[in-house]
Scaffold this motif. Structure first.
Motif, PDB file in Angstrom:
ATOM      1  N   TYR A  64     -37.613   5.033 -22.109  1.00  0.00           N
ATOM      2  CA  TYR A  64     -37.282   5.914 -21.004  1.00  0.00           C
ATOM      3  C   TYR A  64     -38.528   6.446 -20.300  1.00  0.00           C
ATOM      4  O   TYR A  64     -38.482   6.825 -19.127  1.00  0.00           O
ATOM      5  N   ASP A  65     -39.637   6.502 -21.023  1.00  0.00           N
ATOM      6  CA  ASP A  65     -40.859   7.093 -20.482  1.00  0.00           C
ATOM      7  C   ASP A  65     -41.747   6.080 -19.761  1.00  0.00           C
ATOM      8  O   ASP A  65     -42.874   6.401 -19.368  1.00  0.00           O
ATOM      9  N   MET A  66     -41.242   4.865 -19.571  1.00  0.00           N
ATOM     10  CA  MET A  66     -41.969   3.856 -18.790  1.00  0.00           C
ATOM     11  C   MET A  66     -41.699   4.115 -17.312  1.00  0.00           C
ATOM     12  O   MET A  66     -40.896   3.454 -16.670  1.00  0.00           O
ATOM     13  N   ASP A  67     -42.360   5.123 -16.769  1.00  0.00           N
ATOM     14  CA  ASP A  67     -42.035   5.582 -15.417  1.00  0.00           C
ATOM     15  C   ASP A  67     -42.403   4.564 -14.341  1.00  0.00           C
ATOM     16  O   ASP A  67     -43.223   3.666 -14.549  1.00  0.00           O
ATOM     17  N   PHE A  68     -41.788   4.727 -13.183  1.00  0.00           N
ATOM     18  CA  PHE A  68     -41.989   3.811 -12.068  1.00  0.00           C
ATOM     19  C   PHE A  68     -43.454   3.753 -11.648  1.00  0.00           C
ATOM     20  O   PHE A  68     -43.965   2.696 -11.272  1.00  0.00           O
ATOM     21  N   CYS A  69     -44.118   4.909 -11.675  1.00  0.00           N
ATOM     22  CA  CYS A  69     -45.509   4.986 -11.199  1.00  0.00           C
ATOM     23  C   CYS A  69     -46.428   4.109 -12.041  1.00  0.00           C
ATOM     24  O   CYS A  69     -47.373   3.505 -11.516  1.00  0.00           O
ATOM     25  N   GLY A  70     -46.160   4.028 -13.325  1.00  0.00           N
ATOM     26  CA  GLY A  70     -46.976   3.196 -14.187  1.00  0.00           C
ATOM     27  C   GLY A  70     -46.634   1.721 -14.083  1.00  0.00           C
ATOM     28  O   GLY A  70     -47.494   0.856 -14.228  1.00  0.00           O
ATOM     29  N   ARG A  71     -45.372   1.405 -13.802  1.00  0.00           N
ATOM     30  CA  ARG A  71     -44.907   0.017 -13.779  1.00  0.00           C
ATOM     31  C   ARG A  71     -45.133  -0.678 -12.449  1.00  0.00           C
ATOM     32  O   ARG A  71     -45.079  -1.909 -12.376  1.00  0.00           O
ATOM     33  N   CYS A  72     -45.405   0.070 -11.390  1.00  0.00           N
ATOM     34  CA  CYS A  72     -45.523  -0.551 -10.069  1.00  0.00           C
ATOM     35  C   CYS A  72     -46.730  -1.475  -9.964  1.00  0.00           C
ATOM     36  O   CYS A  72     -46.797  -2.313  -9.063  1.00  0.00           O
ATOM     37  N   PHE A  73     -47.681  -1.346 -10.882  1.00  0.00           N
ATOM     38  CA  PHE A  73     -48.881  -2.184 -10.853  1.00  0.00           C
ATOM     39  C   PHE A  73     -48.592  -3.626 -11.263  1.00  0.00           C
ATOM     40  O   PHE A  73     -49.358  -4.533 -10.927  1.00  0.00           O
ATOM     41  N   ASP A  74     -47.525  -3.848 -12.004  1.00  0.00           N
ATOM     42  CA  ASP A  74     -47.321  -5.114 -12.696  1.00  0.00           C
ATOM     43  C   ASP A  74     -46.274  -6.009 -12.057  1.00  0.00           C
ATOM     44  O   ASP A  74     -45.696  -6.874 -12.715  1.00  0.00           O
ATOM     45  N   MET A  75     -46.027  -5.847 -10.780  1.00  0.00           N
ATOM     46  CA  MET A  75     -45.029  -6.660 -10.098  1.00  0.00           C
ATOM     47  C   MET A  75     -45.693  -7.841  -9.385  1.00  0.00           C
ATOM     48  O   MET A  75     -46.919  -7.896  -9.233  1.00  0.00           O
ATOM     49  N   ASP A  76     -44.874  -8.762  -8.942  1.00  0.00           N
ATOM     50  CA  ASP A  76     -45.329  -9.950  -8.221  1.00  0.00           C
ATOM     51  C   ASP A  76     -46.050  -9.541  -6.935  1.00  0.00           C
ATOM     52  O   ASP A  76     -45.454  -8.959  -6.033  1.00  0.00           O
ATOM     53  N   LYS A  77     -47.328  -9.855  -6.856  1.00  0.00           N
ATOM     54  CA  LYS A  77     -48.144  -9.453  -5.704  1.00  0.00           C
ATOM     55  C   LYS A  77     -47.834 -10.256  -4.451  1.00  0.00           C
ATOM     56  O   LYS A  77     -48.254  -9.887  -3.354  1.00  0.00           O
ATOM     57  N   SER A  78     -47.114 -11.358  -4.595  1.00  0.00           N
ATOM     58  CA  SER A  78     -46.807 -12.196  -3.430  1.00  0.00           C
ATOM     59  C   SER A  78     -45.485 -11.836  -2.773  1.00  0.00           C
ATOM     60  O   SER A  78     -45.090 -12.468  -1.788  1.00  0.00           O
ATOM     61  N   ALA A  79     -44.786 -10.837  -3.288  1.00  0.00           N
ATOM     62  CA  ALA A  79     -43.464 -10.485  -2.757  1.00  0.00           C
ATOM     63  C   ALA A  79     -43.537 -10.061  -1.298  1.00  0.00           C
ATOM     64  O   ALA A  79     -44.480  -9.391  -0.866  1.00  0.00           O
ATOM     65  N   ASP A  80     -42.522 -10.454  -0.546  1.00  0.00           N
ATOM     66  CA  ASP A  80     -42.438 -10.085   0.873  1.00  0.00           C
ATOM     67  C   ASP A  80     -41.863  -8.690   1.066  1.00  0.00           C
ATOM     68  O   ASP A  80     -42.170  -8.011   2.044  1.00  0.00           O
ATOM     69  N   ILE A  81     -41.009  -8.275   0.134  1.00  0.00           N
ATOM     70  CA  ILE A  81     -40.315  -6.993   0.243  1.00  0.00           C
ATOM     71  C   ILE A  81     -40.364  -6.294  -1.111  1.00  0.00           C
ATOM     72  O   ILE A  81     -40.132  -6.920  -2.150  1.00  0.00           O
ATOM     73  N   ILE A  82     -40.676  -5.006  -1.100  1.00  0.00           N
ATOM     74  CA  ILE A  82     -40.628  -4.188  -2.306  1.00  0.00           C
ATOM     75  C   ILE A  82     -39.478  -3.197  -2.154  1.00  0.00           C
ATOM     76  O   ILE A  82     -39.477  -2.384  -1.217  1.00  0.00           O
ATOM     77  N   VAL A  83     -38.508  -3.282  -3.045  1.00  0.00           N
ATOM     78  CA  VAL A  83     -37.366  -2.369  -3.025  1.00  0.00           C
ATOM     79  C   VAL A  83     -37.453  -1.453  -4.239  1.00  0.00           C
ATOM     80  O   VAL A  83     -37.515  -1.919  -5.377  1.00  0.00           O
ATOM     81  N   VAL A  84     -37.460  -0.153  -3.995  1.00  0.00           N
ATOM     82  CA  VAL A  84     -37.415   0.846  -5.064  1.00  0.00           C
ATOM     83  C   VAL A  84     -36.038   1.509  -5.025  1.00  0.00           C
ATOM     84  O   VAL A  84     -35.575   1.927  -3.962  1.00  0.00           O
ATOM     85  N   PHE A  85     -35.413   1.594  -6.172  1.00  0.00           N
ATOM     86  CA  PHE A  85     -34.083   2.207  -6.272  1.00  0.00           C
ATOM     87  C   PHE A  85     -34.088   3.082  -7.512  1.00  0.00           C
ATOM     88  O   PHE A  85     -34.038   2.598  -8.641  1.00  0.00           O
ATOM     89  N   LYS A 104     -49.175  15.937  -4.439  1.00  0.00           N
ATOM     90  CA  LYS A 104     -49.886  14.674  -4.646  1.00  0.00           C
ATOM     91  C   LYS A 104     -50.090  14.353  -6.123  1.00  0.00           C
ATOM     92  O   LYS A 104     -50.777  13.397  -6.459  1.00  0.00           O
ATOM     93  N   THR A 105     -49.510  15.127  -6.993  1.00  0.00           N
ATOM     94  CA  THR A 105     -49.730  14.961  -8.433  1.00  0.00           C
ATOM     95  C   THR A 105     -48.556  14.249  -9.087  1.00  0.00           C
ATOM     96  O   THR A 105     -47.406  14.438  -8.685  1.00  0.00           O
ATOM     97  N   ARG A 106     -48.834  13.467 -10.135  1.00  0.00           N
ATOM     98  CA  ARG A 106     -47.762  12.829 -10.887  1.00  0.00           C
ATOM     99  C   ARG A 106     -47.070  13.809 -11.831  1.00  0.00           C
ATOM    100  O   ARG A 106     -46.136  13.435 -12.536  1.00  0.00           O
ATOM    101  N   GLU A 107     -47.493  15.045 -11.840  1.00  0.00           N
ATOM    102  CA  GLU A 107     -46.893  16.046 -12.725  1.00  0.00           C
ATOM    103  C   GLU A 107     -45.558  16.568 -12.192  1.00  0.00           C
ATOM    104  O   GLU A 107     -44.826  17.245 -12.920  1.00  0.00           O
ATOM    105  N   THR A 108     -45.237  16.314 -10.925  1.00  0.00           N
ATOM    106  CA  THR A 108     -43.954  16.732 -10.358  1.00  0.00           C
ATOM    107  C   THR A 108     -43.218  15.513  -9.813  1.00  0.00           C
ATOM    108  O   THR A 108     -43.819  14.467  -9.539  1.00  0.00           O
ATOM    109  N   PHE A 109     -41.902  15.668  -9.632  1.00  0.00           N
ATOM    110  CA  PHE A 109     -41.133  14.580  -9.046  1.00  0.00           C
ATOM    111  C   PHE A 109     -41.607  14.298  -7.631  1.00  0.00           C
ATOM    112  O   PHE A 109     -41.822  13.138  -7.250  1.00  0.00           O
ATOM    113  N   ALA A 110     -41.774  15.347  -6.835  1.00  0.00           N
ATOM    114  CA  ALA A 110     -42.209  15.158  -5.446  1.00  0.00           C
ATOM    115  C   ALA A 110     -43.555  14.447  -5.387  1.00  0.00           C
ATOM    116  O   ALA A 110     -43.758  13.532  -4.577  1.00  0.00           O
TER     117      ALA A 110
END
Length: 222
Positions: A64-85, A104-110
């Motif tokens: 559950y703690d594998m947050d989006f901010c940490g995982r966004c680095f490891d996606m296909d760099k050739s993708a034409d469209i990035i969809v976040v849901f 601007k901090t990762r400590e809050t949702f905003a």
């Protein structure tokens, strides 16, 4: 936007991963979109239970703690469209403060939403960026708190999380679509729940087909 032969990265949580779907290959929303729109490829980066924001207190399930901010680095760099849901798990059981627009901090949702959008734009400079806010769920009309740790949660509505996403998206070149408006499925309605989201949150095969059609319409409108 023409979708034919495009590659789309889908970054999300359990709905993106396909929780509640019996036939993933045929009926999970990303695979439905691929077939209907003749996409080149879809890359699914859904992790059940995961949140956009950093978790202050470790969860019982580390996944559950594998947050989006940490995982966004490891996606296909050739993708034409990035969809976040995503965002619903931040509301349901995340313990990061909701924060304020402009953080601007990762400590809050905003701040995590802002960070995620900025980082995706840096990592995938030639892509089109799309964000889908959470759809309706069984408890989106009230406050959500962690049952066994109420002291670590503020009281906010799901719509407040979605509003922060919608306000932040234009700052970073994201197209944003509010699924609580676009998707006409509301699990608080018993008929909708039985037909499309038996547990009140995750869509079944029929629900994913409808979700896919809504997403297609949104993507084609860009």
């Amino acid at each position: 936007m023409d979708l034919k032969d495009k590659t789309i990265n889908f970054l999300g949580d359990s709905i993106t991963e396909g929780a509640g779907v019996e036939d993933i290959e045929a009926n999970r929303f990303d695979n439905v979109i691929k077939k209907k729109c003749d996409l080149k490829r879809v890359n699914n980066y859904g992790v059940g239970g995961s949140r956009i924001a950093y978790q202050r207190h470790p969860s019982d399930k580390a996944r559950y703690d594998m947050d989006f901010c940490g995982r966004c680095f490891d996606m296909d760099k050739s993708a034409d469209i990035i969809v976040v849901f995503g965002g619903v798990n931040d509301y349901l059981h995340g313990d990061a403060p909701i924060g304020n627009f402009g953080d601007k901090t990762r400590e809050t949702f905003a701040g995590s939403v802002d960070y995620l959008m900025r980082k995706i734009r840096e990592l995938y400079p030639d892509a089109t960026y799309v964000f889908f806010t959470p759809a309706h769920c069984f408890c989106d009309d009230g406050f959500s708190q962690i049952p066994d740790k109420p002291e670590v949660r503020e009281e906010h509505y799901l719509s407040e999380y979605s509003e922060l996403i919608k306000k932040t998206a234009p700052l970073h070149g994201f197209q944003v679509f509010d699924l609580s408006e676009e998707l006409k499925i509301d699990p608080k309605n018993e008929e909708d729940r039985v037909k499309y989201a038996p547990d009140g949150l995750h869509f079944n095969d029929e629900g994913h087909k409808i979700l896919a059609d809504v997403m297609i319409d949104c993507l084609l409108s860009i």
